[in-house]
Design a protein around this motif. Structure first.
Motif, PDB file in Angstrom:
ATOM      1  N   ALA A 138      39.091  43.649  38.558  1.00 37.50           N
ATOM      2  CA  ALA A 138      40.349  43.673  39.314  1.00 37.50           C
ATOM      3  C   ALA A 138      40.388  42.561  40.349  1.00 37.50           C
ATOM      4  O   ALA A 138      41.427  41.911  40.544  1.00 37.50           O
ATOM      5  CB  ALA A 138      40.540  45.033  39.979  1.00 37.50           C
ATOM      6  N   ALA A 139      39.269  42.331  41.023  1.00 39.08           N
ATOM      7  CA  ALA A 139      39.229  41.266  42.026  1.00 39.08           C
ATOM      8  C   ALA A 139      39.432  39.905  41.379  1.00 39.08           C
ATOM      9  O   ALA A 139      40.147  39.047  41.920  1.00 39.08           O
ATOM     10  CB  ALA A 139      37.890  41.310  42.779  1.00 39.08           C
ATOM     11  N   ASN A 140      38.826  39.687  40.217  1.00 44.39           N
ATOM     12  CA  ASN A 140      38.996  38.407  39.529  1.00 44.39           C
ATOM     13  C   ASN A 140      40.442  38.161  39.114  1.00 44.39           C
ATOM     14  O   ASN A 140      40.978  37.059  39.259  1.00 44.39           O
ATOM     15  CB  ASN A 140      38.110  38.352  38.278  1.00 44.39           C
ATOM     16  N   ILE A 141      41.072  39.198  38.571  1.00 42.07           N
ATOM     17  CA  ILE A 141      42.462  39.042  38.115  1.00 42.07           C
ATOM     18  C   ILE A 141      43.383  38.787  39.304  1.00 42.07           C
ATOM     19  O   ILE A 141      44.254  37.907  39.257  1.00 42.07           O
ATOM     20  CB  ILE A 141      42.912  40.276  37.313  1.00 42.07           C
ATOM     21  N   THR A 142      43.213  39.541  40.379  1.00 41.49           N
ATOM     22  CA  THR A 142      44.080  39.338  41.540  1.00 41.49           C
ATOM     23  C   THR A 142      43.825  37.985  42.193  1.00 41.49           C
ATOM     24  O   THR A 142      44.762  37.365  42.708  1.00 41.49           O
ATOM     25  CB  THR A 142      43.900  40.460  42.586  1.00 41.49           C
ATOM     26  N   PHE A 143      42.587  37.509  42.146  1.00 39.21           N
ATOM     27  CA  PHE A 143      42.291  36.178  42.686  1.00 39.21           C
ATOM     28  C   PHE A 143      43.118  35.127  41.944  1.00 39.21           C
ATOM     29  O   PHE A 143      43.756  34.265  42.563  1.00 39.21           O
ATOM     30  CB  PHE A 143      40.800  35.877  42.549  1.00 39.21           C
ATOM     31  N   GLY A 144      43.123  35.187  40.609  1.00 35.78           N
ATOM     32  CA  GLY A 144      43.908  34.236  39.826  1.00 35.78           C
ATOM     33  C   GLY A 144      45.392  34.356  40.098  1.00 35.78           C
ATOM     34  O   GLY A 144      46.102  33.353  40.246  1.00 35.78           O
ATOM     35  N   LEU A 145      45.888  35.586  40.185  1.00 35.42           N
ATOM     36  CA  LEU A 145      47.299  35.795  40.482  1.00 35.42           C
ATOM     37  C   LEU A 145      47.647  35.278  41.879  1.00 35.42           C
ATOM     38  O   LEU A 145      48.729  34.719  42.098  1.00 35.42           O
ATOM     39  CB  LEU A 145      47.637  37.284  40.386  1.00 35.42           C
ATOM     40  N   GLY A 146      46.716  35.461  42.818  1.00 35.27           N
ATOM     41  CA  GLY A 146      46.949  34.962  44.170  1.00 35.27           C
ATOM     42  C   GLY A 146      47.058  33.456  44.203  1.00 35.27           C
ATOM     43  O   GLY A 146      47.924  32.899  44.892  1.00 35.27           O
ATOM     44  N   LEU A 147      46.199  32.765  43.454  1.00 32.97           N
ATOM     45  CA  LEU A 147      46.270  31.305  43.397  1.00 32.97           C
ATOM     46  C   LEU A 147      47.592  30.833  42.810  1.00 32.97           C
ATOM     47  O   LEU A 147      48.089  29.755  43.164  1.00 32.97           O
ATOM     48  CB  LEU A 147      45.107  30.748  42.570  1.00 32.97           C
ATOM     49  N   LEU A 148      48.160  31.644  41.938  1.00 29.93           N
ATOM     50  CA  LEU A 148      49.443  31.296  41.311  1.00 29.93           C
ATOM     51  C   LEU A 148      50.633  31.728  42.162  1.00 29.93           C
ATOM     52  O   LEU A 148      51.780  31.549  41.757  1.00 29.93           O
ATOM     53  CB  LEU A 148      49.534  31.926  39.925  1.00 29.93           C
ATOM     54  N   GLY A 149      50.366  32.315  43.327  1.00 35.62           N
ATOM     55  CA  GLY A 149      51.432  32.642  44.264  1.00 35.62           C
ATOM     56  C   GLY A 149      52.122  33.965  44.037  1.00 35.62           C
ATOM     57  O   GLY A 149      53.231  34.179  44.527  1.00 35.62           O
ATOM     58  N   LEU A 150      51.467  34.904  43.311  1.00 38.12           N
ATOM     59  CA  LEU A 150      52.121  36.169  42.975  1.00 38.12           C
ATOM     60  C   LEU A 150      51.924  37.274  44.012  1.00 38.12           C
ATOM     61  O   LEU A 150      52.506  38.345  43.878  1.00 38.12           O
ATOM     62  CB  LEU A 150      51.608  36.674  41.620  1.00 38.12           C
ATOM     63  N   SER A 151      51.074  37.096  45.010  1.00 40.92           N
ATOM     64  CA  SER A 151      50.795  38.117  46.032  1.00 40.92           C
ATOM     65  C   SER A 151      50.433  39.464  45.418  1.00 40.92           C
ATOM     66  O   SER A 151      51.062  40.501  45.708  1.00 40.92           O
ATOM     67  CB  SER A 151      51.996  38.290  46.973  1.00 40.92           C
ATOM     68  N   PRO A 152      49.418  39.527  44.561  1.00 40.31           N
ATOM     69  CA  PRO A 152      49.060  40.780  43.890  1.00 40.31           C
ATOM     70  C   PRO A 152      48.411  41.766  44.858  1.00 40.31           C
ATOM     71  O   PRO A 152      47.873  41.390  45.899  1.00 40.31           O
ATOM     72  CB  PRO A 152      48.053  40.319  42.840  1.00 40.31           C
ATOM     73  N   VAL A 153      48.452  43.038  44.470  1.00 32.95           N
ATOM     74  CA  VAL A 153      47.843  44.100  45.264  1.00 32.95           C
ATOM     75  C   VAL A 153      46.587  44.586  44.540  1.00 32.95           C
ATOM     76  O   VAL A 153      46.648  44.995  43.376  1.00 32.95           O
ATOM     77  CB  VAL A 153      48.812  45.271  45.467  1.00 32.95           C
ATOM     78  N   LEU A 154      45.460  44.532  45.223  1.00 28.62           N
ATOM     79  CA  LEU A 154      44.184  44.966  44.658  1.00 28.62           C
ATOM     80  C   LEU A 154      43.958  46.434  45.018  1.00 28.62           C
ATOM     81  O   LEU A 154      44.003  46.812  46.189  1.00 28.62           O
ATOM     82  CB  LEU A 154      43.048  44.104  45.212  1.00 28.62           C
ATOM     83  N   VAL A 155      43.705  47.255  43.992  1.00 23.90           N
ATOM     84  CA  VAL A 155      43.429  48.673  44.197  1.00 23.90           C
ATOM     85  C   VAL A 155      42.059  48.981  43.600  1.00 23.90           C
ATOM     86  O   VAL A 155      41.866  48.880  42.391  1.00 23.90           O
ATOM     87  CB  VAL A 155      44.510  49.561  43.540  1.00 23.90           C
TER      88      VAL A 155
END
Length: 327
Positions: free
Chosen positions: A50-67
């Motif tokens: 989950a942390a890896n996926i949200t990290f990638g989404l964050g770099l792409l500017g999506l502001s993901p929420v990690l749960v």
């Protein structure tokens, strides 16, 4: 689209064995294996699906929420994720356990042997996804990734009850699921993610044929390593998206997570599935060329060039407006 990603948060201990695992195995002695591989390199990195996926989404500017659940040692890691665009406000911090550990050894053929220690992840089932969703005013998509199995089932049930789209990504936890649990996690999912081996294991676990399984989900996305990605939808021809060529594999760990980040970003931007998969493949190759799952950097020019090389100028022109915003 606000994306919530549930699943593991971990620290990766990545080692390299300068040989082949298969050379050490004796065919008629596999019932009693006792092996030690002398690694010549150790890298310690931040990880967890989950942390890896949200990290990638964050770099792409999506502001993901990690749960997910992390341990008493999470403070530095949390700062890192926040600095890279990840909302960590829904992470549960254990007051007694350490963050999960992933210990993986890779041989010269890119085969891997790994062990995962759950640690604080065992407390993930105490997270109430409904409360997270209420605070976010209803996220549009929840990816349920590998986690404590009880948490995975609870998050899936909650997301469906609240009418949120579910992306099912059982991954390494498939081996721990019984038939009823496996069916419960994927039935009705809008997207289903597996790799090639997991696809076969999923059919074994559910007892369903490929055709019947496709009738239970929206799009089944299967990563095929160097062969790219397969997209399957019930009643339509299977779509194959080739991998983006690499100049050299440094470490395969995390490539699948990066693909998911790129694919989900494309879905959030309402791209066609093929285009979203192309971006996912470009991110996966970027991660393949670095050691560690969150050590890479994204440059718009590099991503656009990778897409152009693999899929042509028309594809590159299609992704350029969004990727131009990536710094």
């Amino acid at each position: 689209m606000r994306i919530v990603v549930t699943g593991s948060i971990a620290t990766d201990h990545l080692m390299t064995f300068p040989g082949r695992f298969t050379d050490q195995l004796i065919k008629d002695r596999l019932e009693r294996v006792s092996l030690s591989f002398l690694a010549d390199r150790l890298e310690v990195h931040r990880g967890g699906i989950a942390a890896n996926i949200t990290f990638g989404l964050g770099l792409l500017g999506l502001s993901p929420v990690l749960v997910g659940a992390a341990g008493v040692d999470f403070a530095e890691y949390e700062t890192w994720l926040r600095e890279h665009g990840v909302d960590t406000s829904a992470v549960r911090i254990s007051d007694r356990l350490h963050t999960a550990r992933f210990v993986c050894t890779t041989d010269e053929d890119q085969n891997q042997i790994a062990t995962f220690y759950a640690g604080a992840m065992a407390e993930a089932s105490r997270i109430d996804l409904a409360s997270v969703a209420a605070r976010l005013d209803g996220p549009s998509l929840v990816l349920v990734g590998a986690d404590d199995p009880t948490a995975m089932l609870r998050h899936t049930d909650t997301a469906r009850r609240l009418g949120m789209a579910v992306a099912a990504d059982p991954s390494q936890q498939l081996a721990r699921l019984d038939r009823e649990q496996a069916r419960r996690l994927i039935e009705g999912a809008q997207w289903l993610f597996t790799n090639e081996y997991e696809a076969s294991l999923l059919m074994e676990r559910t007892g369903w044929t490929e055709r019947y399984l496709l009738d239970q989900v929206g799009t089944w996305v299967t990563t095929l390593g160097a062969e790219g990605v397969s997209l399957a939808l019930s009643g339509t021809p299977r779509l194959h998206v080739p991998a983006v060529p690499t100049t050299g594999v440094a470490d395969p760990t995390g490539a699948g997570d990066a693909f998911r980040a790129g694919f989900l970003a494309g879905i959030a931007w309402q791209w066609p599935h093929e285009r979203a998969a192309q971006l996912g493949c470009a991110l996966a190759t970027t991660v393949l060329e670095s050691v560690g799952t969150q050590e890479y950097k994204l440059l718009a020019t590099d991503l656009i060039a990778r897409v152009a090389q693999a899929y042509g100028q028309e594809a590159a022109r299609a992704v350029e407006p969004r990727l131009a915003e990536v710094s």
